[in-house]
Design a protein around this motif. Sequence first.
Motif, PDB file in Angstrom:
ATOM      1  N   GLU A 273       0.822  -1.212   0.000  1.00 12.79           N
ATOM      2  CA  GLU A 273       0.000   0.000   0.000  1.00 12.79           C
ATOM      3  C   GLU A 273       0.856   1.262   0.000  1.00 12.79           C
ATOM      4  OE1 GLU A 273      -2.684  -0.274   3.307  1.00 12.79           O
ATOM      5  OE2 GLU A 273      -3.564  -2.159   2.610  1.00 12.79           O
ATOM      6  N   SER A 274       1.941   1.240  -0.735  1.00  9.37           N
ATOM      7  CA  SER A 274       2.869   2.366  -0.758  1.00  9.37           C
ATOM      8  C   SER A 274       3.008   2.928  -2.163  1.00  9.37           C
ATOM      9  CB  SER A 274       4.231   1.930  -0.202  1.00  9.37           C
ATOM     10  OG  SER A 274       4.129   1.587   1.161  1.00  9.37           O
ATOM     11  N   THR A 275       3.671   4.071  -2.269  1.00  9.65           N
ATOM     12  CA  THR A 275       3.860   4.752  -3.548  1.00  9.65           C
ATOM     13  C   THR A 275       5.349   4.968  -3.780  1.00  9.65           C
ATOM     14  OG1 THR A 275       1.722   5.877  -3.402  1.00  9.65           O
ATOM     15  CG2 THR A 275       3.361   6.841  -4.869  1.00  9.65           C
ATOM     16  N   PHE A 276       5.791   4.636  -5.004  1.00  9.48           N
ATOM     17  CA  PHE A 276       7.191   4.786  -5.395  1.00  9.48           C
ATOM     18  C   PHE A 276       7.221   5.620  -6.675  1.00  9.48           C
ATOM     19  CE2 PHE A 276       6.547   0.977  -2.984  1.00  9.48           C
ATOM     20  CZ  PHE A 276       7.625   0.923  -2.109  1.00  9.48           C
ATOM     21  N   GLU A 277       7.841   6.780  -6.613  1.00 11.50           N
ATOM     22  CA  GLU A 277       7.833   7.655  -7.784  1.00 11.50           C
ATOM     23  C   GLU A 277       9.174   8.360  -7.954  1.00 11.50           C
ATOM     24  OE1 GLU A 277       5.194  11.100  -7.514  1.00 11.50           O
ATOM     25  OE2 GLU A 277       4.859  10.616  -5.400  1.00 11.50           O
ATOM     26  N   ASP A 278       9.532   8.557  -9.214  1.00 12.34           N
ATOM     27  CA  ASP A 278      10.795   9.194  -9.583  1.00 12.34           C
ATOM     28  C   ASP A 278      11.989   8.483  -8.943  1.00 12.34           C
ATOM     29  OD1 ASP A 278      12.450  11.096 -10.894  1.00 12.34           O
ATOM     30  OD2 ASP A 278      12.571  12.282  -9.043  1.00 12.34           O
ATOM     31  N   LEU A 279      11.941   7.146  -8.935  1.00 12.91           N
ATOM     32  CA  LEU A 279      13.108   6.349  -8.569  1.00 12.91           C
ATOM     33  C   LEU A 279      13.802   5.899  -9.853  1.00 12.91           C
ATOM     34  CD1 LEU A 279      11.506   6.350  -5.872  1.00 12.91           C
ATOM     35  CD2 LEU A 279      12.295   4.004  -5.523  1.00 12.91           C
ATOM     36  N   TYR A 281      15.288   2.984 -10.446  1.00 12.18           N
ATOM     37  CA  TYR A 281      14.514   1.750 -10.544  1.00 12.18           C
ATOM     38  C   TYR A 281      13.520   1.785  -9.391  1.00 12.18           C
ATOM     39  CZ  TYR A 281      18.258  -0.500 -13.406  1.00 12.18           C
ATOM     40  OH  TYR A 281      19.172  -0.832 -14.363  1.00 12.18           O
ATOM     41  N   GLY A 282      12.235   1.627  -9.698  1.00 17.16           N
ATOM     42  CA  GLY A 282      11.248   1.653  -8.622  1.00 17.16           C
ATOM     43  C   GLY A 282      11.479   0.564  -7.591  1.00 17.16           C
ATOM     44  N   PHE A 283      11.886  -0.620  -8.065  1.00 19.52           N
ATOM     45  CA  PHE A 283      12.248  -1.731  -7.179  1.00 19.52           C
ATOM     46  C   PHE A 283      13.284  -2.574  -7.898  1.00 19.52           C
ATOM     47  CE2 PHE A 283      12.036  -6.162  -5.944  1.00 19.52           C
ATOM     48  CZ  PHE A 283      12.076  -6.092  -4.564  1.00 19.52           C
ATOM     49  N   TYR A 298       3.427   2.417  -8.577  1.00 20.32           N
ATOM     50  CA  TYR A 298       4.744   2.764  -9.120  1.00 20.32           C
ATOM     51  C   TYR A 298       4.494   3.702 -10.284  1.00 20.32           C
ATOM     52  CZ  TYR A 298       6.992  -0.833  -6.323  1.00 20.32           C
ATOM     53  OH  TYR A 298       7.463  -1.575  -5.274  1.00 20.32           O
ATOM     54  N   ARG A 299       4.866   4.960 -10.128  1.00 20.47           N
ATOM     55  CA  ARG A 299       4.562   5.919 -11.187  1.00 20.47           C
ATOM     56  C   ARG A 299       5.777   6.789 -11.510  1.00 20.47           C
ATOM     57  NH1 ARG A 299       0.368   8.649  -7.402  1.00 20.47           N
ATOM     58  NH2 ARG A 299       1.619  10.092  -6.155  1.00 20.47           N
ATOM     59  N   GLY A 305       9.859   0.138 -13.549  1.00 19.67           N
ATOM     60  CA  GLY A 305       8.996   0.276 -12.387  1.00 19.67           C
ATOM     61  C   GLY A 305       9.389  -0.748 -11.339  1.00 19.67           C
ATOM     62  N   ILE A 306       9.119  -2.039 -11.612  1.00 14.94           N
ATOM     63  CA  ILE A 306       9.453  -3.144 -10.705  1.00 14.94           C
ATOM     64  C   ILE A 306      10.413  -4.067 -11.438  1.00 14.94           C
ATOM     65  CG2 ILE A 306       8.530  -5.099  -9.406  1.00 14.94           C
ATOM     66  CD1 ILE A 306       5.859  -3.602  -9.250  1.00 14.94           C
ATOM     67  N   ASP A 307      11.606  -4.318 -10.876  1.00 14.81           N
ATOM     68  CA  ASP A 307      12.655  -5.057 -11.589  1.00 14.81           C
ATOM     69  C   ASP A 307      13.363  -6.062 -10.675  1.00 14.81           C
ATOM     70  OD1 ASP A 307      14.591  -5.915 -13.405  1.00 14.81           O
ATOM     71  OD2 ASP A 307      15.893  -4.187 -13.052  1.00 14.81           O
ATOM     72  N   PRO A 308      12.685  -7.135 -10.267  1.00  9.01           N
ATOM     73  CA  PRO A 308      13.410  -8.210  -9.574  1.00  9.01           C
ATOM     74  C   PRO A 308      14.453  -8.837 -10.497  1.00  9.01           C
ATOM     75  CG  PRO A 308      11.042  -8.410  -9.256  1.00  9.01           C
ATOM     76  CD  PRO A 308      11.252  -7.390 -10.335  1.00  9.01           C
TER      77      PRO A 308
END
Length: 530
Positions: A273-279, A281-283, A298-299, A305-308
């Motif tokens: 339930e979190s927000t990740f922006e302007d990273l 790599y978001g993850f 992830y915006r 955005g998400i990169d395992p």
Amino acid sequence: MKILETRWAFCLLTTVLILPLNALAAASADDGNVVNAPPAIAPLEEDYGIEIKSGEELYLPEPEIPDVSGYSRDAIEAKLAGRQDSAPNVTVERMGGVSALGDFVDEGRAREWVIRQFSHPQAIMVNSGKVTLEDVYRQVNDRRYMEQVGDGTYIIRLPLAVKQEATLVLRDETLRLSEERGSFIANDGWLFAIDSKIIGWREEANGPATFQKKSNFRPFYVGWGGSENFILGTTMANLGYLQSKSYGFTVAQYSEYDNARLQRSAPHAWLVESTFEDLYYGFYCYEAEDVAIVDNVYRDNIVYGIDPHDYSSRLLIANNEVYGTREKHGIIISREVNNSWIVGNRSYDNGLSGIVLDRQSSNNVVANNVSYDNQGDGIGLYESPDNLLWGNRLMNNLRNGIRVRNSSNVNVYHNVAVLNGTWGIYGQLKDLSATDRNFKEDFYSYEVSMNVVGGELASNASGPLSTDNPAYIAIYDVGMRFPRSDVGIHFEGVLGKYQMQIFDALRNQGRAVFIEPTAVVSGQVTQAEN
């Protein structure tokens, strides 16, 4: 399932028979020499036969998907309550000799912090105890290193390291990480960020450290091997740049050399339930296990955005909204990320594809996602065999709804691909020998095979379905309507050879089509890229 196993054995036998022995030896060499790409050889069009029979043997049950309800606010609060209450201990010390900071002072990287701190690099150390930001502020007690700039808002001007047995808790607070002073967070213990904000901060502008270029330092977060990372109802923004383990939000195992000494287990994380922006790599993760990325946004992240990544497993990526990724994919798993679930996500308006499985990522379930308005494919599989795509909706993507490249034994079940810029589903053979790929680390087979069952392929610009010469393809109960081409619904290549039989079997008989080589004859295969 017996027929699938039989086909797999047949494809393996075919590969052994048609590849030169010296090529096979090169492809499997493990003696430290350069490993070559597999030869770009596949059966020729005239080698194929068609069989029409019942589709019952293609039946697969709906995949079992983990229950996401366990990754909840109450569950995270229970994890926090289980941490022992003990006195906080926080110090400011030199960065050298601290496991969580070693990557950032070795191999010349210490210069970054010497320049930014004007001294021998130091960090805030959360040594032990269950520690709040107020505890950190009170024990640091030096405005040069940490300052309270408002009610519940702090800025830190040094790296912050959470040591192995310590717990750091942020709750209803804002933590700004100074870009100019080289601040970042390295977690080697337990960290809980609940209903908070962690922001990269540009002090000169008195505002967020918005992305400028990939080589420019920005603050970041990394959780190391053995760490536990819980992010709940929190915003993380303006973090990361192009340096190892500094991408934005990262969980990563220590290097093999370091972990021989440290003996840490894989890192874990729950992002909920979190927000990740302007990273940048978001993850990003490396050799992580049992990570849950659930109900997040992830915006407007930069590269992914998400990169395992490398050798991670048992990941759950569920019910996230991923959009506006500037350069590449919304969601991508790459390099042997296995036994994981990508389910119920919405991925749209990304610079390339919505969802990608890459570099031998196998035994994954990609189900019930919606991927649309992306500048690449809706879903792309690249050199990643043995995966299940189930019940996804792929709409209005610039390229294909689904691309399956150099990937075998892919089950494509009950997907809807409409209004995409080329094919609804595209099976592709691609020779990668001219790339800079490391074929020992990132090996692959020049082969594509899949079962396409159920769903709807409608109004895609090039047509419903196309494949370069496959090891096999089975098609059953697939709706194909509303062609955009003047020639109507049509196939090319091997499928085009049997177009009338395919339509008759699917539409009139309600039976399945199985197409595979009837003879082992090698030949070059080429098809235009799309």
